[in-house]
Design a protein around this motif. Structure first.
Motif, PDB file in Angstrom:
ATOM      1  N   ILE A 533      -2.612   0.062   3.788  1.00 17.00           N
ATOM      2  CA  ILE A 533      -2.166   1.065   4.752  1.00 17.00           C
ATOM      3  C   ILE A 533      -1.618   2.326   4.092  1.00 17.00           C
ATOM      4  O   ILE A 533      -1.933   3.446   4.519  1.00 17.00           O
ATOM      5  N   PHE A 564      -3.224  -0.844  13.376  1.00 13.23           N
ATOM      6  CA  PHE A 564      -2.556  -1.793  12.492  1.00 13.23           C
ATOM      7  C   PHE A 564      -1.494  -2.586  13.255  1.00 13.23           C
ATOM      8  O   PHE A 564      -1.339  -3.799  13.052  1.00 13.23           O
ATOM      9  N   GLU A 638      -3.094  -6.313   5.359  1.00 15.89           N
ATOM     10  CA  GLU A 638      -4.017  -5.774   6.363  1.00 15.89           C
ATOM     11  C   GLU A 638      -4.902  -6.874   6.950  1.00 15.89           C
ATOM     12  O   GLU A 638      -5.521  -6.667   7.991  1.00 15.89           O
ATOM     13  N   LEU A 642      -8.615  -5.272   8.079  1.00 19.04           N
ATOM     14  CA  LEU A 642      -9.321  -4.460   7.094  1.00 19.04           C
ATOM     15  C   LEU A 642     -10.823  -4.728   7.171  1.00 19.04           C
ATOM     16  O   LEU A 642     -11.641  -3.799   7.167  1.00 19.04           O
TER      17      LEU A 642
END
Length: 729
Positions: A533, A564, A638, A642
């Motif tokens: 991030i 997120f 993540e 991701l």
């Protein structure tokens, strides 16, 4: 069942699977797994059972949590995605996520996994009960032997070495014979679980104690600290990011009582020369101390005396926060200032910040922690802020990633730099720490979420039109105008009423960029930017990757920040269904997702009507995409999000992707580099380049990896290398 295990680890085992390892910086124990899988395949095994284990059993209720490390948690996913032999040999590969901390749920999941073999729920329940009882007996045996060994050492006037590490450090191939080398020098060797009890350690400690093996390690260190007949040596595998947390903490615990601390770093290289020198130095120091009769000199107490951010400080202190995403953080700062806080975001991070971070942060910590802590400490050292009138503010994720311990890194750095009086305010959705002077009121929460939504919108709009602007700098000037308008909306100047409402502001931004004078006759090749991030959003952390993309004649596509947080809440819902988490987690998760999506609703509508901009997907769409490649149980860092971002970009005709990650980022070993092979198998057009960022990384190398990716698959020609890069090469 006919059960076979791979032979004990050897270097030959390691070499069998080398070509299937997707990340060269992952720890040696993880690399060994590839060889063990090949070994099992060569034994003509038809089924391989290798479960993912997010949690261990709760051994110490005084610890903050009982996670496994992200590699132990998710490496079975890497094996499934990268070892084609499993598919080629039609091997049944079982890697369910199992809750070791919930026996009833564990039994239920095991019965489901082995239903094809006729295993019943009752059989699974009995097996779990008997297995855990046997494990408890084993632990009792270890403790009994540890106590006996300590008594014998005390009676004989000898010294024992607690060789502390993780369970896999008991593997002879991993420790390379270090225990035998130590006994050869006249010491007894004990493992940390033979002496680690509960309640010896004085809590709270500086580090967030949330991993099972770490809690055991800290208790063992506290035991050694008060035992004259024991010393401790810690084993640390290269690439183990979590030991950037543990090594400092263990050292503090030992040195608080005047004990010596010895660290041995080990990897696939089996030479023990350096380790032997360290142990001999320890032996010499022990003998010198015994000969002179000098008592150990206690160091700084290791117990954390946290200074909270108080109500009084809200009136007098400036909240200083590091940069992560310039557009979002400027708006978040405005939202916080509206609630009476005095927030100042540090704009940029330069070489001096990195050097400061390297000085005060364990260099095995990830690049974001070095950058963030360095930025804050350097700001204090510059004289820009009064240490007695400021509080450092930092976010805290609360998951199994070491990012939860950025606050611990920062507190150590403050002590070492002479700013121990400066409070640290950690912001966490999970409320890991409480601070009387800060609270998320309903109004503040709405403003912060709107800041995130508006930041995502401005980023999307700017990146869409800037590569096509007819007047250089025009897009940036338009962006600056609307960024100021958003800041005024979130925190109107004194005496001035808001000029427009939230929906009007959103429509105004979309309309302004839609009508902006840019070249609409063509569409340049698009390149996505995803990753960890901070490295993804911080231009100084990723060496201005967006600028590089645009300078190469492409359009940059950077997914937003709000997703997120949606991913984090969606993962909480998954844990209720699969890990036995409390039902309240799902209730909160659904409510939070509904709230965040309602805040983004006007943006979604305006973007769809414009016909120019991509509409952000809903989190459930991303989850559906991710399931094609990996489990939603991958929630460290993540996590599956991701992978989902890469899949969403490919589905949006953006197959060219930069996956930016800190060097040796544990979750990215799995869901970044670890999934690229599988994504390429499913989507042959995918053109993904992983780029590592850390203080020692070559900027030229990073630049050329990006240029090669763009040139080879976008331009279809040799990479256009600039003269400055050519000179550097």
């Amino acid at each position: 069942f006919r059960v076979l295990l791979s032979d004990r680890s050897t270097h030959a085992i390691f070499e069998k699977g080398m070509e299937t390892i997707p990340s060269e910086s992952v720890c040696y124990p993880a690399k060994l797994v590839h060889g063990h899988i090949v070994d099992l395949v060569e034994q003509e095994i038809g089924t391989i059972f290798y479960p993912d284990l997010p949690y261990e059993q709760e051994e110490n209720p005084r610890a903050g949590n009982h996670y496994n490390c992200p590699i132990v948690t998710s490496y079975p996913e890497v094996i499934r995605a990268n070892m084609d032999v499993l598919r080629e040999r039609n091997i049944r590969y079982l890697n369910p996520f199992l809750p070791m901390h919930k026996p009833d749920v564990l039994a239920k999941k095991l019965a489901e996994v082995f239903a094809s073999w006729g295993v019943t729920r009752q059989e699974a329940t009995d097996a779990v009960r008997e297995g855990m009882a046997e494990q408890a007996r084993f632990r009792e045996d270890m403790r009994a032997m540890g106590e006996k060994t300590v008594r014998d050492l005390r009676a004989q006037g000898k010294i024992g070495i607690v060789l502390a590490g993780r369970p896999y450090h008991a593997d002879p191939e991993v420790h390379h014979g270090i225990p035998d080398m130590i006994t050869g020098l006249g010491f007894a060797v004990l493992t940390e679980d033979s002496i680690a009890g509960e309640g010896i350690l004085e809590r709270p400690i500086r580090s967030v104690d949330q991993w099972t093996y770490h809690a055991r390690l800290y208790e063992a260190a506290a035991y050694v600290a008060q035992a004259p007949e024991l010393e401790m040596v810690q084993l640390n595998s290269f690439g183990c990011g979590l030991d950037a947390v543990t090594t400092d903490q263990v050292q503090e615990i030992l040195e608080a009582s005047g004990k010596m601390y010895t660290l041995l770093k080990i990897d696939e290289v089996s030479s023990l020369g350096a380790a032997r020198i360290r142990i001999r130095s320890l032996k010499a120091a022990i003998e010198e101390r015994a000969k002179t009769g000098k008592a150990p000199v206690p160091g700084r107490p290791y117990r954390l005396e946290r200074r909270p951010f108080t109500r009084e400080m809200k009136k007098t202190h400036t909240l200083v926060a590091p940069q992560m995403s310039p557009v979002h953080f400027e708006l978040i700062s405005a939202a916080l200032n509206r609630s009476g806080y005095r927030v100042e975001i540090l704009d940029k991070a330069g070489p001096a910040d990195v050097e400061t971070g390297l000085k005060y942060v364990n260099n095995d910590a990830c690049y974001p922690s070095i950058l963030v802590v360095g930025q804050l400490i350097h700001a204090l050292q510059s004289g820009r802020f009064d240490p007695d009138a400021c509080t450092l503010m930092i976010t805290q994720t609360g998951g199994a990633c070491r990012a939860t311990n950025y606050v611990a890194f920062l507190r150590k750095a403050l002590q070492d730099a002479g700013y121990g009086q400066v409070p640290v305010l950690s912001l966490s959705v999970q409320g890991i720490e409480t601070n009387p002077g800060f609270r998320f009121s309903a109004g503040l929460l709405i403003r912060v979420v709107r800041a995130l939504v508006l930041g995502d919108l401005l980023q999307t709009a700017l990146l869409r039109v800037r590569p096509y602007e007819k007047e250089p700098g025009g897009a940036d000037r338009l962006y600056r105008t609307w960024l100021d308008a958003c800041a005024d909306f979130l925190n109107p100047p004194p005496g001035r009423r808001r000029r427009m409402g939230y929906r009007t502001l959103v429509r105004g931004i979309v309309s302004a960029f839609t009508t902006f004078d840019f070249d609409k006759s063509r569409r340049k090749p698009r390149v996505g930017l995803v990753g960890e991030i901070l490295v993804k959003f911080h231009p100084d952390a990723n060496n201005h990757a967006v600028d590089v993309i645009e300078s190469e004649g492409c359009e940059a596509c950077v997914p937003g920040l709000l997703d997120f947080f949606l991913y984090s809440f969606r993962s909480g819902i998954w844990k209720v269904r699969h890990m036995g988490a409390p039902l309240l987690s799902a209730v909160v998760g659904h409510a939070a997702i509904g709230f965040l999506e309602s805040m983004r609703g006007p943006v979604r509508t305006a973007l769809r009507r414009s016909g120019l901009f991509a509409v952000p997907p809903r989190i459930e769409q991303l989850a559906t995409m991710a399931r094609k490649v990996l489990s939603l149980g991958n929630a460290s860092g993540e996590g599956w999000f991701l992978t989902a971002e890469m899949l969403e970009l490919i589905g949006s005709d953006v197959p060219n992707i930069i996956c930016a990650q800190p060097f040796a980022c544990l979750p990215n070993h799995v869901t970044g580099k670890g999934m690229i092979r599988e994504i390429r198998r499913l989507y042959p057009q995918a053109n993904i380049v992983p780029v590592d960022y850390d203080p020692g990384a070559s900027e030229v190398n990073q630049l050329n990896r990006i240029k090669l990716m763009i040139a080879a698959c976008v331009h279809g020609q040799d990479p256009p290398v600039s003269p400055s890069v050519q000179d550097a090469l």
